[in-house]
Every structure is written in structure tokens, then in C-alpha cells.
Design an enzyme around this catalytic site. Structure first.
Site, PDB file in Angstrom:
ATOM      1  N   GLN A 152       0.903  -1.167   0.000  1.00 11.94           N
ATOM      2  CA  GLN A 152       0.000   0.000   0.000  1.00 11.94           C
ATOM      3  C   GLN A 152       0.931   1.203   0.000  1.00 11.94           C
ATOM      4  O   GLN A 152       1.441   1.602   1.039  1.00 11.94           O
ATOM      5  CB  GLN A 152      -0.927  -0.021   1.216  1.00 11.94           C
ATOM      6  CG  GLN A 152      -1.704   1.275   1.448  1.00 11.94           C
ATOM      7  CD  GLN A 152      -2.519   1.736   0.246  1.00 11.94           C
ATOM      8  OE1 GLN A 152      -3.182   0.942  -0.427  1.00 11.94           O
ATOM      9  NE2 GLN A 152      -2.468   3.028  -0.071  1.00 11.94           N
ATOM     10  N   GLN A 154       0.427   4.511  -1.303  1.00 13.55           N
ATOM     11  CA  GLN A 154      -0.082   5.854  -1.006  1.00 13.55           C
ATOM     12  C   GLN A 154      -0.176   6.027   0.507  1.00 13.55           C
ATOM     13  O   GLN A 154      -0.602   5.098   1.201  1.00 13.55           O
ATOM     14  CB  GLN A 154      -1.478   6.055  -1.608  1.00 13.55           C
ATOM     15  CG  GLN A 154      -1.867   7.518  -1.694  1.00 13.55           C
ATOM     16  CD  GLN A 154      -3.288   7.744  -2.243  1.00 13.55           C
ATOM     17  OE1 GLN A 154      -4.070   6.827  -2.395  1.00 13.55           O
ATOM     18  NE2 GLN A 154      -3.608   8.976  -2.527  1.00 13.55           N
ATOM     19  N   GLY A 281     -10.453   0.732   2.160  1.00 14.13           N
ATOM     20  CA  GLY A 281     -11.554   0.107   1.438  1.00 14.13           C
ATOM     21  C   GLY A 281     -11.033  -0.364   0.086  1.00 14.13           C
ATOM     22  O   GLY A 281     -11.210  -1.507  -0.323  1.00 14.13           O
ATOM     23  N   GLY A 282     -10.373   0.561  -0.577  1.00 16.97           N
ATOM     24  CA  GLY A 282      -9.816   0.238  -1.881  1.00 16.97           C
ATOM     25  C   GLY A 282      -8.648   1.145  -2.193  1.00 16.97           C
ATOM     26  O   GLY A 282      -8.475   2.177  -1.556  1.00 16.97           O
ATOM     27  N   GLU A 284      -6.594   2.547  -5.760  1.00 17.83           N
ATOM     28  CA  GLU A 284      -6.746   2.624  -7.214  1.00 17.83           C
ATOM     29  C   GLU A 284      -5.493   2.277  -7.996  1.00 17.83           C
ATOM     30  O   GLU A 284      -5.146   2.962  -8.961  1.00 17.83           O
ATOM     31  CB  GLU A 284      -7.217   4.034  -7.575  1.00 17.83           C
ATOM     32  CG  GLU A 284      -6.208   5.172  -7.277  1.00 17.83           C
ATOM     33  CD  GLU A 284      -6.294   5.784  -5.883  1.00 17.83           C
ATOM     34  OE1 GLU A 284      -6.740   5.090  -4.951  1.00 17.83           O
ATOM     35  OE2 GLU A 284      -5.907   6.951  -5.750  1.00 17.83           O
ATOM     36  N   ASN A 285      -4.778   1.233  -7.616  1.00 11.34           N
ATOM     37  CA  ASN A 285      -3.573   0.883  -8.350  1.00 11.34           C
ATOM     38  C   ASN A 285      -3.923   0.646  -9.824  1.00 11.34           C
ATOM     39  O   ASN A 285      -4.911  -0.013 -10.127  1.00 11.34           O
ATOM     40  CB  ASN A 285      -2.905  -0.314  -7.698  1.00 11.34           C
ATOM     41  CG  ASN A 285      -2.475   0.001  -6.273  1.00 11.34           C
ATOM     42  OD1 ASN A 285      -1.953   1.090  -6.015  1.00 11.34           O
ATOM     43  ND2 ASN A 285      -2.740  -0.907  -5.346  1.00 11.34           N
ATOM     44  N   HIS A 308     -15.784   3.996  -7.174  1.00 11.02           N
ATOM     45  CA  HIS A 308     -14.795   4.973  -6.706  1.00 11.02           C
ATOM     46  C   HIS A 308     -13.395   4.658  -7.251  1.00 11.02           C
ATOM     47  O   HIS A 308     -12.754   5.521  -7.867  1.00 11.02           O
ATOM     48  CB  HIS A 308     -14.797   4.994  -5.172  1.00 11.02           C
ATOM     49  CG  HIS A 308     -13.815   5.958  -4.577  1.00 11.02           C
ATOM     50  ND1 HIS A 308     -14.171   7.238  -4.196  1.00 11.02           N
ATOM     51  CD2 HIS A 308     -12.487   5.838  -4.323  1.00 11.02           C
ATOM     52  CE1 HIS A 308     -13.093   7.861  -3.721  1.00 11.02           C
ATOM     53  NE2 HIS A 308     -12.062   7.032  -3.787  1.00 11.02           N
ATOM     54  N   GLU A 309     -12.941   3.444  -7.035  1.00 13.56           N
ATOM     55  CA  GLU A 309     -11.578   3.115  -7.473  1.00 13.56           C
ATOM     56  C   GLU A 309     -11.456   3.173  -8.992  1.00 13.56           C
ATOM     57  O   GLU A 309     -10.433   3.601  -9.521  1.00 13.56           O
ATOM     58  CB  GLU A 309     -11.146   1.743  -6.935  1.00 13.56           C
ATOM     59  CG  GLU A 309     -11.212   1.589  -5.409  1.00 13.56           C
ATOM     60  CD  GLU A 309     -10.616   2.730  -4.613  1.00 13.56           C
ATOM     61  OE1 GLU A 309      -9.730   3.431  -5.139  1.00 13.56           O
ATOM     62  OE2 GLU A 309     -11.051   2.931  -3.458  1.00 13.56           O
ATOM     63  N   HIS A 312     -10.994   6.699 -10.257  1.00 17.83           N
ATOM     64  CA  HIS A 312      -9.621   7.203 -10.126  1.00 17.83           C
ATOM     65  C   HIS A 312      -8.810   6.988 -11.405  1.00 17.83           C
ATOM     66  O   HIS A 312      -7.769   7.638 -11.586  1.00 17.83           O
ATOM     67  CB  HIS A 312      -8.898   6.489  -8.979  1.00 17.83           C
ATOM     68  CG  HIS A 312      -9.064   7.137  -7.628  1.00 17.83           C
ATOM     69  ND1 HIS A 312      -8.784   8.459  -7.388  1.00 17.83           N
ATOM     70  CD2 HIS A 312      -9.461   6.621  -6.436  1.00 17.83           C
ATOM     71  CE1 HIS A 312      -8.992   8.727  -6.099  1.00 17.83           C
ATOM     72  NE2 HIS A 312      -9.416   7.635  -5.503  1.00 17.83           N
ATOM     73  N   GLU A 331      -9.303  12.949  -4.685  1.00 22.01           N
ATOM     74  CA  GLU A 331     -10.414  12.310  -3.987  1.00 22.01           C
ATOM     75  C   GLU A 331     -11.759  13.026  -4.164  1.00 22.01           C
ATOM     76  O   GLU A 331     -12.792  12.379  -4.307  1.00 22.01           O
ATOM     77  CB  GLU A 331     -10.082  12.139  -2.504  1.00 22.01           C
ATOM     78  CG  GLU A 331      -8.847  11.255  -2.244  1.00 22.01           C
ATOM     79  CD  GLU A 331      -8.975   9.835  -2.789  1.00 22.01           C
ATOM     80  OE1 GLU A 331     -10.095   9.395  -3.086  1.00 22.01           O
ATOM     81  OE2 GLU A 331      -7.926   9.155  -2.917  1.00 22.01           O
ATOM     82  N   ASP A 386      -0.667   9.985   6.895  1.00 21.34           N
ATOM     83  CA  ASP A 386      -1.519   8.911   7.416  1.00 21.34           C
ATOM     84  C   ASP A 386      -2.350   9.370   8.615  1.00 21.34           C
ATOM     85  O   ASP A 386      -3.418   8.843   8.885  1.00 21.34           O
ATOM     86  CB  ASP A 386      -0.667   7.726   7.895  1.00 21.34           C
ATOM     87  CG  ASP A 386      -0.005   7.007   6.733  1.00 21.34           C
ATOM     88  OD1 ASP A 386      -0.475   7.176   5.590  1.00 21.34           O
ATOM     89  OD2 ASP A 386       0.973   6.285   6.976  1.00 21.34           O
ATOM     90  N   TYR A 394     -12.449  14.421   0.360  1.00 26.70           N
ATOM     91  CA  TYR A 394     -13.470  13.597  -0.288  1.00 26.70           C
ATOM     92  C   TYR A 394     -14.799  14.349  -0.420  1.00 26.70           C
ATOM     93  O   TYR A 394     -15.251  14.638  -1.520  1.00 26.70           O
ATOM     94  CB  TYR A 394     -13.726  12.327   0.536  1.00 26.70           C
ATOM     95  CG  TYR A 394     -12.604  11.325   0.499  1.00 26.70           C
ATOM     96  CD1 TYR A 394     -12.692  10.209  -0.313  1.00 26.70           C
ATOM     97  CD2 TYR A 394     -11.458  11.489   1.264  1.00 26.70           C
ATOM     98  CE1 TYR A 394     -11.669   9.264  -0.348  1.00 26.70           C
ATOM     99  CE2 TYR A 394     -10.431  10.552   1.240  1.00 26.70           C
ATOM    100  CZ  TYR A 394     -10.541   9.446   0.431  1.00 26.70           C
ATOM    101  OH  TYR A 394      -9.533   8.523   0.382  1.00 26.70           O
ATOM    102  N   ARG A 568      -9.357  -2.821   8.293  1.00 28.29           N
ATOM    103  CA  ARG A 568      -9.674  -1.631   7.501  1.00 28.29           C
ATOM    104  C   ARG A 568      -9.873  -0.447   8.449  1.00 28.29           C
ATOM    105  O   ARG A 568     -10.805  -0.417   9.253  1.00 28.29           O
ATOM    106  CB  ARG A 568     -10.931  -1.893   6.683  1.00 28.29           C
ATOM    107  CG  ARG A 568     -11.350  -0.732   5.832  1.00 28.29           C
ATOM    108  CD  ARG A 568     -12.597  -1.074   5.031  1.00 28.29           C
ATOM    109  NE  ARG A 568     -13.085   0.083   4.323  1.00 28.29           N
ATOM    110  CZ  ARG A 568     -14.259   0.134   3.710  1.00 28.29           C
ATOM    111  NH1 ARG A 568     -15.038  -0.940   3.713  1.00 28.29           N
ATOM    112  NH2 ARG A 568     -14.643   1.219   3.100  1.00 28.29           N
TER     113      ARG A 568
END
Ligand code: BES
Ligand code: ZN
Length: 617
Positions: A152, A154, A281-282, A284-285, A308-309, A312, A331, A386, A394, A568
Site C-alpha cells: 500500500q 499511497q 476500502g480500496g 486505485e492501483n 470509486h476506485e 480514479h 479524492e 496517514d 473527499y 480496515r
């Protein structure tokens, strides 16, 4: 360094400077720029490390000769080599002091005779505690037989598994070769070139330039099932069928997105379902969104996450915020696009329900945020991205775009969006670039509808401007009536007709109950609707929050199980926060957290440790 930082801060205050430095990277991108990356990595599950090299092609931008500085975080750098014809020549390098947020700058002495374009190879390995990776033992997976790894990156964790210029201001294409133990499949957010599961050798190709935070890798007992022509899902074998069923609408979402926002420029769009410790949650790779299994509700009620993803792929991956100050460009736009997709696939009512729920989350979030953290463009100098994560980029971002949508009309806004994505495609931009573009393409073209100072109020002041068009709760009138009847004592829980309530109806019902309920009221709701054993993780989350607030003990075994199995952050953090309000709750929180910690992702640990053990962090 000090005067440089305060200058940046001053520019944010005046919001006058067109290009802001990225305060979260050591990289000297004005002097050198990474042009292309090749990774050669072995996945070592025994030691929980990635080991190999990164080969990076650089362009020198300044005439002056200076050292080249890369970002790293808990990496072991073995050597740095310079490509001289076909040979590799070792270069001197130095790792600077470790900053708790930024990691360690890697300073490389580039030869004075280096041409404008040159290549470096950095031999390195990651460490088991890499903040951007999670290594799972077989026990922590669905299948229980093979280990699992996922990244992860980001916001600033790519540097914990690749030494590079870790700033979203710079983009680069990449290729990779990854080796795994036999039987373990590796995937990346990239095109997959060669797959040899027997030997454990995989190669990848990402021809489109991406920012470093979109670098992604995972490895485990993964299988693939197609959903549509360009879409499919990777998951552990036991999860594959339910995931393919849950996300069956993904191909349709991709089709409507192209109609709405312009061509999809990434080839395939696949999903990777992770173990439940995935901290978001997700994510967007590119070509391969990483998805939490907590949205596998069985009824497709939480698939807004996929919209959402996917969105992106335009807002974020195609047009990228150039620093984390401008996260709202990623976002806020994406939440706005997500709603467009949801409406096209599931209808206006669903869109309006989700919009209202998002708005209520924002209002609740404002109450916990300092005023300067409520700006859309937020000064993050000295902050850990973070730890300052909020709903503001958002939902406030979405509301600004909704306001523009109302002012200019849907057709104009749709055209504006496709032109914007086209104009800035594969570029990283700041809020100021957005403002200049809006000035030219909306304000100047359609004068008298909104003003520049109104736009700036959205971006550089706290709270919501009174201009905001707020999502109404009309879609939930019958839910409000049912709740009012129940609270007045005129409608017994078991007499409420919930047969056709959707997940969104339930969330609205629960989130708007008063803070304090009696034990009898909670027991009545639980008996009528079996909320403690709710299979939908979002509904369970809302219910558990209330159970904590009202010390409703019958729900605590479920609460314990929930915190032990789900990592999560959005679902666990509010529960720990709520628990910490009473001494008994705090004791329970500390106990559960310590037991859950070995299975949590580094990010979930960092964020929640501060909540549960405030005195020691
Ligand atoms: N890109 C974000 C996740 C992220 C943001 C990671 C900032 C690190 C820093 C992702 O697209 C996201 O927004 N996920 C949300 C989805 C939700 C809004 C539908 C999540 O994980 O909850
Ligand atoms: Zn997002």
C-alpha cells in the site's frame, strides 16, 4: 531546510505560488528526474523481505552538478551502480538520518561526466517492518496454506520498498521481474507479460507513466476469473466466486465511465481482493484496484467502492495531485465521478442516498478537525499524511464540484470534465492549475455564475461555505418516520416494515439514532433485526459504535471478533475512539488491540496505537 519550509508555508497562506515543493519528499526533482524504472525483485517469505535491484533512468535538468537525492524508508542499500556502456561502476552514496515521517534521504554522488540521460542500479532489500508492505502468514489468509504479501504505497510508503523519487509530482513508466516461491502468484498494478506459476517467475510492463504512490505488488494463492471483456477479479480460490458475483457490474461501470469521462487509457481493469487486514476500502492501483473483502456483502450493496476506485482511472491516475496538499484533486473529483457512475448503473435514488450519507460523515468529521485541516488545500508541512486523513478532501471536494455542476448545468459540467481529463492527461497538477483551468473554461466562458473568490473560499477556508448545495434527506423520509415512531414508543421495532430496506437505509437509520439509547431500546432493536450478528460490515460497524456508546454488552463478543479480524482503518478506528471514552472501554480496547496487533497492517497500527495508548505515542 528550515527557511525553505517556512517559505513554503508562507506560500500556502498567500496561495500565490504556482508550483509548490512537495514537503513529503527529499528528492531534488528540479535537478534530476526519474524517467523510467525497472524492478528486479525476489519475494522472500522466509525473511519477509523483497530483495533485488531498482534500475532507474534519470534526466539531469540543471546545469550545475549536484548530488542526486532519493527517498527511502527502512531500506537496506547494498550498493549503487552507474551504467557505463555495458559495465556497471560503483558510486559513493550516503543514507541520511531517519526522519520519523519522511524516512532517510539517499544521496548519490553522480559522476561529473554523466550525460544528460543516465542509468543507475540500486541493489537493495526491504526490511520486515516496511511501512508499505504487509507480510501475512498462511493463518492470516482465507486459504490458510500459503503466505500472502501486499503493498500500500499511497501516500509516502513506496519508498519503503523501492528507493526512488517518491513524490506524485513525477511520473514514469516501469517494467518489473518478480520471483516468488513455487505456487505463489505475483501481481502488480501493471500489464502482465509473462506468468510462470511453476517456476515462480513473473514479468510486468506499465507503459503509461505513473506517480510512485501507484506502484503496487501482491503475491499469494491467487486465481483469476473474468467478469467481462476488459474486467476480472483476482482472489484466493475460496473467495473467487463470491467476489466475481459481488462485482459482476464492473464491466458495465467501465462502459458508463467511458461514456461519461472519455476513453479508459489503461487497457484492462481488474480487481484484487485482499485479506481483511487491508487498511483501506480500496486503492486505485492502475489496471488493478486493490479491494478490501469487507465489502463482500453478498448483495452488491457496497459496490460504490468499485465505482470509486475505477473513477480514479481518470481523477488521480490520469490527472494527479502534485503533492498531498492537493489530495482533494484526486479524492473530491473521484467521489463526484463515483456518484455519476452509481447513478448511471443503479439509478438516481441510490446516488442520492449515498450522497446524503457521505455528507453526514463529513459533518461528523468537521467536529473533530482543527479549522486549518478543513481547507480543501491543506498545509501538511511537518504532518504525517496517514495521521491527518479525513473526509474533507473527499466530501467537501465533492460538494464543491456539485456546486459547480448546479451553477453551470450538467451538460457543461460533463464537457468540462472530459476536456479537463484530456488537457491534463498523464500530468501532475496543483490546486492553482485547477483554478486557472476553471477560470478559463468555466468562469470566463459563462460569466456571472460563480466568482473566483467563491472558489477560493471553498479551497482556502474551513467548514462549508454557505454557497454549498446540501444533499437532502428526502430519499430517507420513511426511515426518519420509522425511527421517530420507534423513539416515541409508538412503533415497536418488530412492527417496523424493513422488508425492502437497503444497506443505505439501514446506515441512515442507525447513524441518526440519538447518542444515548436505553438498554431496553438496544435490546429491542437487536432482537427485532439481529444487528449484533449483521453480516454487512458497514451495518455492523454503525451498530457496534452505538453498542459501545451505550455499554450494550451483548454486542461485545462480536465487537472483539470484529476488531480481531478486520484491519480496515475506516471501520476499526472509530470503534477504538469510541471505546476510549470510558475506563472499562479503554481497558477492553487496550487488550483487544494488543491481541489484534500482530495481524494488523503497519498503517492500522500507527493510527490506532495513538488512540489506544495516547500516553506512550
Ligand atoms: N486512494 C484512496 C486511499 C488513500 C487515500 C490511501 C489517501 C492513502 C492516502 C482510495 O481511493 C480511497 O479513497 N479509498 C476509500 C474508498 C471510499 C471513499 C469509497 C476507502 O478506502 O475507504
Ligand atoms: Zn479514492
Amino acid at each position: 531546510m528550515k527557511s525553505f519550509l517556512s517559505l513554503t508555508a508562507a506560500c500556502v497562506l498567500l496561495h500565490a505560488m504556482p508550483v509548490l515543493a512537495d514537503v513529503h519528499s527529499y528528492a531534488n526533482i528540479a535537478d534530476y528526474r526519474q524517467q523510467r524504472l525497472h524492478l528486479d525483485l525476489a519475494v522472500d517469505f522466509e525473511q519477509s523481505i523483497l530483495t533485488g535491484f531498482a534500475e532507474i533512468e534519470f534526466e539531469r535538468l540543471s546545469a550545475e552538478r549536484s548530488a542526486l537525492v532519493l527517498d527511502t524508508r527502512s531500506l537496506v542499500i547494498r550498493s549503487v551502480e552507474y551504467a557505463k556502456g555495458k559495465r556497471w561502476e560503483r558510486l559513493p552514496f550516503e543514507l541520511g538520518a531517519a526522519d520519523p515521517i519522511l524516512g532517510r534521504p539517499l544521496t548519490i554522488d553522480v559522476p561529473a561526466r554523466a550525460p544528460r540521460q543516465f542509468r543507475l542500479r540500486i541493489n537493495y532489500e526491504s526490511r520486515p517492518e516496511a511501512s508499505g508492505l504487509q507480510w501475512l502468514s498462511p493463518r492470516q489468509t482465507a486459504g490458510g496454506e500459503l503466505p500472502f504479501l501486499f503493498s500500500q504505497s499511497q501516500a509516502i510508503h513506496a519508498r519503503s520498498w523501492v528507493p526512488l523519487q517518491d513524490t506524485p509530482a513525477v511520473r514514469f513508466p516501469f517494467t518489473a521481474e518478480v520471483r516468488t516461491p513455487p505456487g505463489i502468484r505475483a501481481v502488480m498494478g501493471a500489464g502482465s507479460a509473462e506468468v510462470d506459476r511453476e517456476s515462480g517467475r513473473y514479468t510486468f510492463d506499465m507503459p503509461q507513466p505513473i506517480p510512485s504512490y501507484l506502484l503496487a505488488i501482491a503475491a499469494g494463492d491467487l486465481e483469476f476469473r473474468a467478469i467481462g471483456e476488459r474486467t476480472g477479479v483476482f482472489a484466493e480460490p475460496s473467495v473467487l466466486a463470491s467476489a466475481a458475483h459481488e462485482f459482476a457490474d464492473t464491466e458495465r461501470m467501465l462502459e458508463v465511465s467511458e461514456q461519461l469521462f472519455g476513453p479508459y487509457r489503461w487497457g484492462r481493469y481488474d480487481l484484487l481482493i485482499l485479506p481483511p487486514s487491508f487498511p483501506f476500502g480500496g486503492m486505485e492501483n492502475p489496471r488493478l484496484s486493490f479491494i478490501t473483502p469487507t465489502v463482500l456483502a453478498g448483495d452488491r450493496s457496497l459496490v460504490a467502492l468499485i465505482a470509486h476506485e475505477l473513477a480514479h482511472s481518470w481523477s488521480g491516475n490520469l490527472v494527479t495531485n502534485s503533492s498531498w496538499r492537493d489530495l482533494w484533486l484526486n479524492e473530491g473529483f473521484t467521489v463526484f465521478l463515483e456518484a455519476r457512475i452509481m447513478e448511471a448503473v443503479y439509478g438516481e435514488r441510490r446516488r442520492r442516498m449515498e450522497e446524503r450519507l457521505g455528507y453526514e460523515d463529513l459533518i461528523a468529521n468537521f467536529a473533530t478537525l482543527a479549522p486549518e485541516m478543513q481547507h480543501l488545500a491543506v498545509d501538511l508541512t511537518g504532518e504525517d499524511p496517514d495521521l491527518v486523513f479525513s473526509q474533507v478532501p473527499y466530501e467537501k471536494g465533492r460538494l464543491m464540484l456539485v456546486w459547480l455542476d448546479r451553477a453551470f448545468g450538467r451538460d457543461t459540467m460533463n464537457r468540462f470534465l472530459t476536456d479537463y481529463f484530456d488537457h491534463f492527461a498523464f500530468r501532475s497538477i496543483a490546486t492553482e492549475d485547477f483554478l486557472a483551468y476553471v477560470d478559463e473554461h468555466l468562469l470566463a466562458k459563462y460569466p456571472g455564475r460563480v466568482s473566483r473568490s467563491e472558489l477560493e473560499r471553498w479551497i482556502f477556508t474551513p467548514g462549508l461555505p454557505d454557497l454549498a448545495v446540501l444533499p437532502s434527506a428526502d430519499v430517507f423520509t420513511r426511515i426518519d418516520d420509522a425511527r421517530a415512531g420507534f423513539l416515541a414508543g409508538s412503533l415497536a421495532a418488530e412492527s417496523i416494515d424493513t422488508a425492502d430496506w437497503s444497506t443505505q437505509d439501514w446506515l441512515y437509520f442507525l447513524n441518526n439514532l440519538p447518542e444515548q439509547l436505553s438498554a431496553a431500546q438496544l435490546a429491542e432493536l437487536d432482537a427485532a433485526f439481529e444487528l449484533t450478528t449483521a453480516g454487512n460490515n458497514e451495518i455492523a460497524h454503525s451498530w457496534l459504535k452505538m453498542a459501545i456508546r451505550n455499554d450494550y454488552r451483548p454486542a461485545w463478543p462480536r465487537l472483539e471478533e470484529y476488531l480481531l479480524t478486520i484491519g480496515r482503518n475506516k471501520l476499526v478506528r472509530p470503534l477504538y475512539t469510541e471505546l476510549m471514552r470510558t475506563e472499562a472501554g479503554a481497558e477492553f480496547a487496550r487488550d483487544v488491540f494488543l491481541r489484534a496487533k500482530p495481524g494488523y497492517h503497519p498503517l492500522t497500527i500507527t493510527v490506532n496505537e495513538r488512540i489506544v495508548f495516547p500516553e506512550t505515542s
